[in-house]
Write a protein that holds these residues in place. Structure first.
Motif, short mmCIF file in Angstrom:
data_model
loop_
_atom_site.label_atom_id
_atom_site.label_comp_id
_atom_site.label_asym_id
_atom_site.label_seq_id
_atom_site.Cartn_x
_atom_site.Cartn_y
_atom_site.Cartn_z
N GLY A 168 55.84 7.31 -40.73
CA GLY A 168 56.85 6.27 -40.54
C GLY A 168 58.04 6.41 -41.46
N GLU A 169 57.91 5.86 -42.67
CA GLU A 169 59.04 5.91 -43.62
C GLU A 169 59.49 7.35 -43.85
OE1 GLU A 169 60.49 2.97 -44.79
OE2 GLU A 169 59.07 2.19 -43.32
N GLY A 170 58.58 8.29 -43.68
CA GLY A 170 58.88 9.73 -43.90
C GLY A 170 59.83 10.29 -42.87
N ALA A 211 54.34 10.68 -46.94
CA ALA A 211 53.60 9.47 -46.57
C ALA A 211 54.10 8.25 -47.32
CB ALA A 211 52.11 9.67 -46.89
N PHE A 212 54.08 7.12 -46.63
CA PHE A 212 54.31 5.84 -47.31
C PHE A 212 53.14 4.93 -46.98
CE2 PHE A 212 55.84 1.57 -48.02
CZ PHE A 212 56.46 1.71 -49.25
N HIS A 213 52.43 4.51 -48.01
CA HIS A 213 51.27 3.65 -47.80
C HIS A 213 51.40 2.31 -48.51
CE1 HIS A 213 49.05 6.76 -45.68
NE2 HIS A 213 49.29 7.61 -46.66
N GLY A 214 52.51 2.08 -49.22
CA GLY A 214 52.68 0.80 -49.89
C GLY A 214 52.94 0.98 -51.37
N VAL A 223 46.03 9.16 -43.60
CA VAL A 223 47.08 9.77 -42.78
C VAL A 223 47.72 8.75 -41.85
CG1 VAL A 223 45.43 10.57 -41.00
CG2 VAL A 223 47.60 11.78 -41.28
N GLU A 224 49.04 8.85 -41.73
CA GLU A 224 49.74 8.04 -40.72
C GLU A 224 49.69 8.84 -39.41
OE1 GLU A 224 53.67 6.36 -42.54
OE2 GLU A 224 52.94 7.96 -43.83
N PRO A 225 49.28 8.22 -38.31
CA PRO A 225 49.22 8.95 -37.03
C PRO A 225 50.58 9.55 -36.68
CG PRO A 225 48.20 6.78 -36.82
CD PRO A 225 48.82 6.83 -38.19
N ALA A 270 43.19 6.07 -40.87
CA ALA A 270 44.48 6.03 -40.18
C ALA A 270 45.28 4.83 -40.67
CB ALA A 270 44.27 5.92 -38.68
N ASP A 271 46.45 5.11 -41.25
CA ASP A 271 47.35 4.03 -41.64
C ASP A 271 48.25 3.73 -40.44
OD1 ASP A 271 49.33 2.39 -42.55
OD2 ASP A 271 49.62 3.43 -44.46
N GLU A 272 47.86 2.70 -39.70
CA GLU A 272 48.61 2.31 -38.49
C GLU A 272 49.52 1.12 -38.79
OE1 GLU A 272 48.49 3.25 -35.10
OE2 GLU A 272 46.66 4.42 -34.86
N VAL A 273 49.84 0.94 -40.07
CA VAL A 273 50.64 -0.24 -40.45
C VAL A 273 51.95 -0.28 -39.67
CG1 VAL A 273 51.95 -1.24 -42.38
CG2 VAL A 273 49.55 -0.59 -42.70
N GLN A 274 52.61 0.87 -39.57
CA GLN A 274 53.89 0.89 -38.84
C GLN A 274 53.73 1.29 -37.37
OE1 GLN A 274 58.55 1.83 -39.64
NE2 GLN A 274 57.11 2.18 -41.23
N SER A 275 52.79 2.19 -37.10
CA SER A 275 52.68 2.77 -35.76
C SER A 275 51.79 1.95 -34.82
CB SER A 275 52.10 4.19 -35.87
OG SER A 275 50.83 4.17 -36.50
N SER A 312 49.21 -7.88 -46.39
CA SER A 312 50.29 -6.90 -46.24
C SER A 312 49.71 -5.53 -45.90
CB SER A 312 51.04 -6.78 -47.57
OG SER A 312 50.17 -6.23 -48.55
N GLY A 313 50.62 -4.60 -45.63
CA GLY A 313 50.19 -3.22 -45.37
C GLY A 313 49.55 -2.61 -46.61
N ALA A 314 50.21 -2.81 -47.76
CA ALA A 314 49.67 -2.23 -48.99
C ALA A 314 48.25 -2.74 -49.25
CB ALA A 314 50.58 -2.59 -50.17
N GLU A 315 48.02 -4.02 -48.99
CA GLU A 315 46.68 -4.57 -49.23
C GLU A 315 45.65 -3.99 -48.27
OE1 GLU A 315 46.22 -8.83 -49.75
OE2 GLU A 315 48.20 -8.93 -50.65
N ALA A 347 49.04 -3.89 -40.28
CA ALA A 347 49.86 -4.98 -40.83
C ALA A 347 51.12 -5.09 -39.95
CB ALA A 347 50.21 -4.74 -42.30
N LYS A 348 52.27 -5.18 -40.57
CA LYS A 348 53.57 -5.27 -39.89
C LYS A 348 53.53 -6.04 -38.56
CE LYS A 348 56.14 -1.42 -41.94
NZ LYS A 348 57.20 -2.10 -42.67
N GLY A 349 53.45 -5.33 -37.42
CA GLY A 349 53.57 -5.97 -36.11
C GLY A 349 52.42 -6.89 -35.73
C1 PLP Z 1 52.59 3.27 -42.80
C2 PLP Z 1 52.78 2.17 -43.80
N1 PLP Z 1 51.76 1.82 -44.59
C3 PLP Z 1 51.87 0.83 -45.49
C4 PLP Z 1 53.05 0.15 -45.66
C5 PLP Z 1 53.15 -0.94 -46.67
O1 PLP Z 1 53.23 -2.18 -46.04
P1 PLP Z 1 53.71 -3.47 -46.84
O2 PLP Z 1 55.16 -3.27 -47.15
O3 PLP Z 1 53.43 -4.59 -45.89
O4 PLP Z 1 52.88 -3.55 -48.06
C6 PLP Z 1 54.16 0.49 -44.86
C7 PLP Z 1 55.44 -0.19 -45.03
O5 PLP Z 1 56.47 0.26 -44.63
C8 PLP Z 1 54.01 1.53 -43.91
O6 PLP Z 1 55.02 1.91 -43.13
#
Ligand code: PLP
Length: 441
Positions: free
Chosen positions: A229-231, A148-151, A224-226, A257-262, A121-124, A286-288
């Protein structure tokens, strides 16, 4: 042109019955904002059990990059499922994980000398980056951003600063994290305007933070998210990451860089950081990445990923089926979908900007590629947040068969599959406009 097809009141009888069972047995911590029961998906279209058809501009929270059930991805999943479902990359080797690691190592900006840690997952992925940054630097402090949202695991949650509900009753979290203001120019935390501000938000880190409360020599990483996202799908100015990374480098701080969403093509480039000309030290993905199969990846330069055997691992991380889905996903992204995200993203943005001319409450339209948001306000001068209108618009759109999600306090995000067509965008725009006009006149 194909349109949503809503045959029943929503939720229909079958969906309502399922939701009733869900309420009895599924955790109430989830945040379902409207009663959609997804039974079947193809491309951008979701069918519910009552025969209703919805146009999905959420892609399951920006996950189904290749659309729902893309045949190329489904075939890769089937093929891999027939061969090997699980073996655990923690203790054994298998082809799909190795092949994907090699692919990601070269895909991520840099000289290709990267290594990959796999999670689910993104959090992991963020959690792994957090631990690696500590392991490598032997430093205890970290910086992250408001919004910021990182999980939601305890480490990733400690870096998160999105909504207090996500943290309520979970303290104490991991100490040593300082949250700082993001470059949210529409609502500049310093009440300045770009570019006259001279990037005060970046200068403040060195001029104030590092001189008063946070010794930079003790900081392991900046997370940092580039693009946040959730923000609220907040795109910082072009020099933001470059300037911030310059400061990080000066003090031996890692840029994560947290590119989980971007990431994974959504912004029209494989990774959003590429828009900013920055090569991060560590990247979380993660995600995509696997079109909906659970997979997270943390990619770091091989001179950074030097932790020893046993220092971090996961039983399921890098599952063979998820890795095969990721390889098929990346093939599609590289062949055409990343380019489609760029072109269709511009089309969507142009359409929204056109609406903005006559719809007062559309305070800000922003984004890159297919990571697009509209921020709703009660008044363009005061920028009073129209959170209630935002929520109502999403409900109206759902009733009309368009699936949308919010982000930030008062924004609506548009994060469709990267396969989206001009016709699908036109349908989305017309339902969005109708919903918006009904709510905010
Ligand atoms: C930038 C970012 N990092 C981490 C996460 C967490 O991902 P996950 O829900 O897969 O744990 C998210 C989820 O929205 C996210 O947008």
């Amino acid at each position: 042109m194909k349109f949503p097809d809503i045959k029943t009141t929503l939720p229909g009888p079958k969906a309502a019955a399922l939701i009733g069972v869900d309420h009895n047995h599924v955790s109430p911590s989830y945040t379902r904002i409207y009663p959609l029961v997804a039974e079947k998906g193809e491309g951008l279209w979701i069918h519910d059990p009552d025969g209703n058809t919805f146009l999905d501009f959420t892609a399951g929270i920006a996950v189904c990059a290749t659309g729902h059930c893309h045949p190329h991805v489904v075939n890769a999943i089937k093929e891999q499922a027939n061969k090997l479902l699980h073996m655990s990359g923690t203790d054994f080797y298998y082809t799909s994980q190795i092949t994907l690691a090699e692919k990601l190592a070269h895909l991520v900006p840099g000289d290709g000398s990267n290594k990959v840690y796999f999670g689910n997952s993104g959090a992991e992925a963020v959690e792994a980056a957090f631990k690696l940054a500590r392991w490598y630097t032997k430093r205890e402090l970290n910086l992250a951003f408001f919004g910021a949202f990182h999980g939601r695991t305890m480490g990733a949650l400690s870096l998160t600063a999105s909504k207090t509900i996500q943290k309520k009753y979970y303290n104490p979290l991991i100490p040593g994290i300082t949250h700082i203001p993001y470059a949210y120019c529409y609502r500049c935390p310093y009440h300045m305007s770009y570019p006259e501000c001279g990037m005060e938000c970046v200068r403040w880190v060195e001029d104030t933070l590092f001189r008063t409360t946070v010794p930079p020599e003790e900081v392991a990483a900046i997370f940092v998210e580039p693009i946040q996202g959730e923000g609220g799908y907040i795109v910082p100015p072009p020099e933001f990451h470059r300037e911030l990374q310059k400061i990080a480098k000066k003090y031996g701080i890692l840029y994560v860089a947290d590119e989980v969403q971007s990431g994974m093509g959504r912004t029209g480039k494989m990774f959003a950081m590429e828009h900013f000309g920055v090569v991060p030290d560590i990247m979380a993905l993660a995600k995509g990445i696997a079109s909906g199969m659970p997979l997270g990846a943390m990619v770091a330069r091989s001179d950074i990923m030097v932790w020893e055997a046993g220092s971090h691992a996961s039983t399921f991380g890098g599952n063979p089926v998820s890795c095969s889905a990721a390889l098929a996903t990346i093939e599609l992204l590289e062949a055409e979908l990343m380019e489609n995200a760029k072109i269709r993203g511009e089309y969507l943005m142009t359409g929204l900007r056109e609406l903005q001319k006559s719809i007062e409450c559309m305070g800000d339209v922003r984004g890159k590629g297919l990571m697009v948001a509209v921020e709703l306000v009660k008044d363009r001068d005061t920028k009073e947040r129209a959170t209630d209108w935002r929520n109502e618009v999403i409900q109206k759109a759902f009733q009309k068969g368009l699936l949308l999600l919010g982000c930030g306090e008062n924004s609506i995000r548009f994060s469709p599959a990267l396969t989206v067509t001009v016709e699908e965008i036109d349908v989305c725009l017309s339902i969005f406009e109708e919903s918006l006009r009904e709510v905010a006149g």
